[in-house]
Motif scaffolding. Structure first.
Motif, PDB file in Angstrom:
ATOM      1  N   MET A   5       0.836  -1.204   0.000  1.00  0.00           N
ATOM      2  CA  MET A   5       0.000   0.000   0.000  1.00  0.00           C
ATOM      3  C   MET A   5       0.869   1.253   0.000  1.00  0.00           C
ATOM      4  O   MET A   5       1.983   1.246   0.521  1.00  0.00           O
ATOM      5  N   ILE A   6       0.346   2.302  -0.576  1.00  0.00           N
ATOM      6  CA  ILE A   6       1.035   3.585  -0.620  1.00  0.00           C
ATOM      7  C   ILE A   6       0.859   4.296   0.727  1.00  0.00           C
ATOM      8  O   ILE A   6      -0.234   4.313   1.301  1.00  0.00           O
ATOM      9  N   ASP A   7       1.939   4.881   1.245  1.00  0.00           N
ATOM     10  CA  ASP A   7       1.856   5.684   2.461  1.00  0.00           C
ATOM     11  C   ASP A   7       1.311   7.058   2.081  1.00  0.00           C
ATOM     12  O   ASP A   7       2.046   7.944   1.626  1.00  0.00           O
ATOM     13  N   LEU A   8       0.006   7.234   2.260  1.00  0.00           N
ATOM     14  CA  LEU A   8      -0.642   8.469   1.829  1.00  0.00           C
ATOM     15  C   LEU A   8      -0.221   9.674   2.662  1.00  0.00           C
ATOM     16  O   LEU A   8      -0.421  10.815   2.241  1.00  0.00           O
ATOM     17  N   LYS A  47       0.961  14.498  -1.353  1.00  0.00           N
ATOM     18  CA  LYS A  47       0.242  15.773  -1.331  1.00  0.00           C
ATOM     19  C   LYS A  47      -0.608  15.980  -2.587  1.00  0.00           C
ATOM     20  O   LYS A  47      -1.705  16.533  -2.513  1.00  0.00           O
ATOM     21  N   HIS A  48      -0.098  15.560  -3.748  1.00  0.00           N
ATOM     22  CA  HIS A  48      -0.746  15.835  -5.028  1.00  0.00           C
ATOM     23  C   HIS A  48      -1.040  14.512  -5.731  1.00  0.00           C
ATOM     24  O   HIS A  48      -0.126  13.746  -6.036  1.00  0.00           O
ATOM     25  N   ILE A  49      -2.323  14.243  -6.001  1.00  0.00           N
ATOM     26  CA  ILE A  49      -2.747  13.013  -6.674  1.00  0.00           C
ATOM     27  C   ILE A  49      -3.372  13.368  -8.013  1.00  0.00           C
ATOM     28  O   ILE A  49      -4.268  14.215  -8.089  1.00  0.00           O
ATOM     29  N   HIS A  50      -2.887  12.721  -9.077  1.00  0.00           N
ATOM     30  CA  HIS A  50      -3.430  12.932 -10.419  1.00  0.00           C
ATOM     31  C   HIS A  50      -4.203  11.688 -10.839  1.00  0.00           C
ATOM     32  O   HIS A  50      -3.710  10.558 -10.712  1.00  0.00           O
ATOM     33  N   VAL A  97       5.676   6.278 -14.882  1.00  0.00           N
ATOM     34  CA  VAL A  97       6.536   5.107 -14.697  1.00  0.00           C
ATOM     35  C   VAL A  97       7.994   5.477 -14.963  1.00  0.00           C
ATOM     36  O   VAL A  97       8.902   5.110 -14.211  1.00  0.00           O
ATOM     37  N   ASP A  98       8.206   6.239 -16.038  1.00  0.00           N
ATOM     38  CA  ASP A  98       9.570   6.647 -16.399  1.00  0.00           C
ATOM     39  C   ASP A  98      10.200   7.519 -15.316  1.00  0.00           C
ATOM     40  O   ASP A  98      11.413   7.445 -15.078  1.00  0.00           O
ATOM     41  N   GLN A  99       9.375   8.334 -14.651  1.00  0.00           N
ATOM     42  CA  GLN A  99       9.878   9.252 -13.617  1.00  0.00           C
ATOM     43  C   GLN A  99       9.795   8.661 -12.211  1.00  0.00           C
ATOM     44  O   GLN A  99      10.028   9.369 -11.227  1.00  0.00           O
ATOM     45  N   ASN A 100       9.445   7.373 -12.140  1.00  0.00           N
ATOM     46  CA  ASN A 100       9.330   6.676 -10.847  1.00  0.00           C
ATOM     47  C   ASN A 100       8.292   7.304  -9.921  1.00  0.00           C
ATOM     48  O   ASN A 100       8.429   7.272  -8.693  1.00  0.00           O
ATOM     49  N   ILE A 101       7.250   7.870 -10.524  1.00  0.00           N
ATOM     50  CA  ILE A 101       6.109   8.356  -9.745  1.00  0.00           C
ATOM     51  C   ILE A 101       5.189   7.160  -9.498  1.00  0.00           C
ATOM     52  O   ILE A 101       4.809   6.472 -10.444  1.00  0.00           O
ATOM     53  N   PRO A 102       4.830   6.866  -8.259  1.00  0.00           N
ATOM     54  CA  PRO A 102       3.983   5.699  -7.989  1.00  0.00           C
ATOM     55  C   PRO A 102       2.673   5.755  -8.760  1.00  0.00           C
ATOM     56  O   PRO A 102       2.043   6.814  -8.872  1.00  0.00           O
ATOM     57  N   CYS A 103       2.270   4.602  -9.298  1.00  0.00           N
ATOM     58  CA  CYS A 103       1.002   4.486 -10.029  1.00  0.00           C
ATOM     59  C   CYS A 103       0.194   3.343  -9.412  1.00  0.00           C
ATOM     60  O   CYS A 103       0.731   2.246  -9.202  1.00  0.00           O
ATOM     61  N   ILE A 104      -1.066   3.601  -9.122  1.00  0.00           N
ATOM     62  CA  ILE A 104      -1.937   2.541  -8.625  1.00  0.00           C
ATOM     63  C   ILE A 104      -3.266   2.588  -9.376  1.00  0.00           C
ATOM     64  O   ILE A 104      -3.654   3.621  -9.920  1.00  0.00           O
ATOM     65  N   SER A 105      -3.957   1.471  -9.391  1.00  0.00           N
ATOM     66  CA  SER A 105      -5.242   1.398 -10.079  1.00  0.00           C
ATOM     67  C   SER A 105      -6.330   2.093  -9.266  1.00  0.00           C
ATOM     68  O   SER A 105      -6.185   2.329  -8.058  1.00  0.00           O
ATOM     69  N   ASN A 116       0.596  16.994 -17.883  1.00  0.00           N
ATOM     70  CA  ASN A 116      -0.533  17.137 -16.958  1.00  0.00           C
ATOM     71  C   ASN A 116      -0.196  16.687 -15.543  1.00  0.00           C
ATOM     72  O   ASN A 116      -0.827  17.132 -14.582  1.00  0.00           O
ATOM     73  N   ILE A 117       0.788  15.780 -15.419  1.00  0.00           N
ATOM     74  CA  ILE A 117       1.061  15.233 -14.085  1.00  0.00           C
ATOM     75  C   ILE A 117       2.247  15.936 -13.424  1.00  0.00           C
ATOM     76  O   ILE A 117       2.807  15.423 -12.450  1.00  0.00           O
ATOM     77  N   SER A 118       2.584  17.087 -13.925  1.00  0.00           N
ATOM     78  CA  SER A 118       3.677  17.846 -13.325  1.00  0.00           C
ATOM     79  C   SER A 118       3.411  18.104 -11.843  1.00  0.00           C
ATOM     80  O   SER A 118       2.359  18.630 -11.472  1.00  0.00           O
ATOM     81  N   GLY A 119       4.340  17.688 -11.010  1.00  0.00           N
ATOM     82  CA  GLY A 119       4.225  17.904  -9.570  1.00  0.00           C
ATOM     83  C   GLY A 119       3.460  16.841  -8.819  1.00  0.00           C
ATOM     84  O   GLY A 119       3.367  16.882  -7.583  1.00  0.00           O
ATOM     85  N   ALA A 120       2.896  15.854  -9.527  1.00  0.00           N
ATOM     86  CA  ALA A 120       2.103  14.817  -8.863  1.00  0.00           C
ATOM     87  C   ALA A 120       2.996  13.851  -8.091  1.00  0.00           C
ATOM     88  O   ALA A 120       4.082  13.488  -8.550  1.00  0.00           O
ATOM     89  N   ASP A 121       2.519  13.430  -6.925  1.00  0.00           N
ATOM     90  CA  ASP A 121       3.229  12.447  -6.108  1.00  0.00           C
ATOM     91  C   ASP A 121       2.680  11.030  -6.327  1.00  0.00           C
ATOM     92  O   ASP A 121       3.308  10.047  -5.941  1.00  0.00           O
ATOM     93  N   LEU A 122       1.482  10.944  -6.916  1.00  0.00           N
ATOM     94  CA  LEU A 122       0.810   9.655  -7.114  1.00  0.00           C
ATOM     95  C   LEU A 122      -0.125   9.770  -8.301  1.00  0.00           C
ATOM     96  O   LEU A 122      -0.810  10.782  -8.468  1.00  0.00           O
ATOM     97  N   VAL A 123      -0.160   8.726  -9.143  1.00  0.00           N
ATOM     98  CA  VAL A 123      -1.054   8.691 -10.304  1.00  0.00           C
ATOM     99  C   VAL A 123      -2.014   7.516 -10.141  1.00  0.00           C
ATOM    100  O   VAL A 123      -1.599   6.397  -9.832  1.00  0.00           O
ATOM    101  N   VAL A 124      -3.299   7.794 -10.340  1.00  0.00           N
ATOM    102  CA  VAL A 124      -4.341   6.779 -10.266  1.00  0.00           C
ATOM    103  C   VAL A 124      -4.918   6.597 -11.663  1.00  0.00           C
ATOM    104  O   VAL A 124      -5.190   7.574 -12.362  1.00  0.00           O
ATOM    105  N   TYR A 125      -5.114   5.339 -12.068  1.00  0.00           N
ATOM    106  CA  TYR A 125      -5.614   5.050 -13.419  1.00  0.00           C
ATOM    107  C   TYR A 125      -6.697   3.985 -13.344  1.00  0.00           C
ATOM    108  O   TYR A 125      -6.816   3.259 -12.344  1.00  0.00           O
TER     109      TYR A 125
END
Length: 462
Positions: A1-4, A8-11, A87-95, A63-72
């Motif tokens: 699980m991600i430590d929320l 701070k910023h979720i895309h 993924v390329d920038q190692n920003i965590p991605c979760i479904s 669009n995801i500039s500054g995001a700490d987490l991406v949800v798809y």
């Protein structure tokens, strides 16, 4: 699980979807900065913007500039530029499902409602029962529900209510205190291998229920009962037969197909419920909602009152309007058993002479895999009008069309026509509708638009 606590910023990619938009509102309420993208501007995205969420109407890495987490969502392709950049920038991605599961984990009383059919209606029922200042739940419904004027209600209690979708086993990200299984049927065969695979997924879902939790299960449903031996916790069953824990008895239908029935716990009569929505399938939905509510609420009169005054979520046998003696209804049914249930409900309406069903098949894979089942699902319709298949997330490979379904339905001796455009369907209805007809638009795509077109046209011509 991600430590929320570190986020701070979720895309959110695909933020305009029913579930994602609800998640966005909850995260915003919890204090996160939320942005999102969607290919289409809609009423949903407009509401999100009004609440202060930035929405982009194109998928672009910037669009995801500054995001700490991406949800798809499951519908987002792996090569989506935003996800690929994250993924390329190692920003965590979760479904989406994983995000919802994390949100759910923050509530002490969580209810997840699963099943091939009836999730939105039952979730709406449960939401209505708990929706007051005392219980004050957070609830996610798979459609617009008028009680909460939205598809999401953000409360301030420790009670959380949500649908739990089985597609791609998304519901395995949930660990509820109360899990509900309404039924288990063949669907989403673009992902599941077969029925056994589907049953296995629901069994895994049941085993995600916390140790002190409860599984509420349809005891009349053969495939649902298969799950019981694999679940070691407490099970409460509901149905119309005496082997169930909670039973609907003394069922009587009125002229609108709405049921009044007594609810028994074994031999003890608990209450009498009179529904204002039609059909036997809604007896099952109401039983499930009653059992869930009774886990947390002792006041049976309160539960009964709120069930008996329940009006369905949008697109669930929704009355669009009447013109003269012609009734127009819209329904979300897109699986053969859902179609049967809705048309059986319509057939119980004694003031109706003919049922004209306008059906838009949903996805090529479902239409192909269940072609024969679809063909036999319209026995209670006087006449069926087929629209083109709604592609949704799929690409047309030319393997199946509405004409194939039409041929199969003709073999089942169904009176059926096919029109490729909404204008042609509307013109046919204008020329052929008669007093005491029920016209029902049906499907999970955009066929609901046609119900409003027909209402407007009939009104002008009346």
């Amino acid at each position: 699980m991600i430590d929320l606590s570190m986020i701070k910023h979720i895309h959110i990619v695909g933020i305009g979807g029913v579930s994602n938009s609800a998640i966005a509102e909850i995260l915003l309420h919890q204090g996160f900065k939320v942005t999102g993208s969607d290919l289409h501007q809609s009423d949903v995205t407009d509401i999100l913007v009004q609440k202060g969420i930035v929405v982009y109407y194109v998928h672009d890495a910037k669009n995801i500039s500054g995001a700490d987490l991406v949800v798809y969502t499951s519908a987002v392709a792996e090569d989506n530029p935003e996800v690929a950049y994250a993924v390329d920038q190692n920003i965590p991605c979760i479904s989406r499902a994983e995000m919802l599961g994390q949100i759910m984990a923050g509530y002490n009383k969580s209810i997840a409602i699963a099943g091939t059919h009836g999730k939105t209606t039952t979730t709406s029922m449960v939401t209505r029962i708990f929706n007051d200042t005392i219980f004050d739940p957070t609830a996610l419904v798979g459609g617009f529900f008028n009680d909460i004027k939205s598809n999401v209600k953000i409360g301030n209690s420790d009670l959380f209510i949500t649908e739990a979708c089985e597609y791609k086993e998304n519901f395995l990200s949930f660990f509820p205190k109360v899990g509900v299984i309404l039924n288990v049927d063949e669907d989403h065969l673009d992902y599941f291998r077969d029925l056994d695979h589907i049953v296995s997924a629901f069994a895994k879902f049941s085993n995600n229920i916390t140790e002190e939790g409860i599984l509420v299960l349809n005891g009349d449903d053969y495939n649902s009962r298969k799950i019981i031996p694999y679940y070691t916790g407490k099970v409460l069953t509901f149905g119309l037969n005496d082997h169930c824990d909670y039973i609907a008895k003394n069922i009587v239908y009125n002229s609108l197909g709405q049921a009044t029935f007594d609810i028994f716990n074994k031999e003890q009569k608990l209450t009498k419920v009179s529904l204002i929505i039609p059909g036997q399938h809604n007896i099952y939905n109401a039983l499930a909602a009653f059992v869930v509510a009774n886990i947390y609420i002792d006041d049976l009169a309160l539960i009964t009152s709120r069930l008996s005054s329940f009006k369905n979520a949008n697109r669930r046998f929704e009355l669009i309007g009447k013109v003269g003696e012609i009734t127009i209804v819209d329904d979300y049914a897109h699986h053969p058993n859902e179609i049967k249930a809705s048309l059986e409900a319509a057939a119980r309406m004694t003031d109706i002479n003919r049922i004209i069903c306008i059906f838009q098949p949903h996805t090529y894979s479902r239409t192909k895999d269940l072609l024969n089942e679809f063909a036999g699902a319209f026995k209670n319709a006087s006449e069926v009008i087929l629209c083109d298949i709604y592609a949704a997330r799929e690409v047309d490979h030319g393997e199946v069309s509405s004409l194939d379904l039409m041929k199969a339905m003709i073999k089942e001796k169904v009176k059926v026509n096919y029109y490729p455009t909404f204008d042609e369907v509307n013109n046919y209805i204008l020329q052929n509708a008669l007093p005491n007809d029920l016209i029902i638009t049906m499907g999970a795509g955009d066929v609901y638009k046609l119900s409003h077109i027909i209402l407007e046209s009939l009104t002008k011509n009346n």
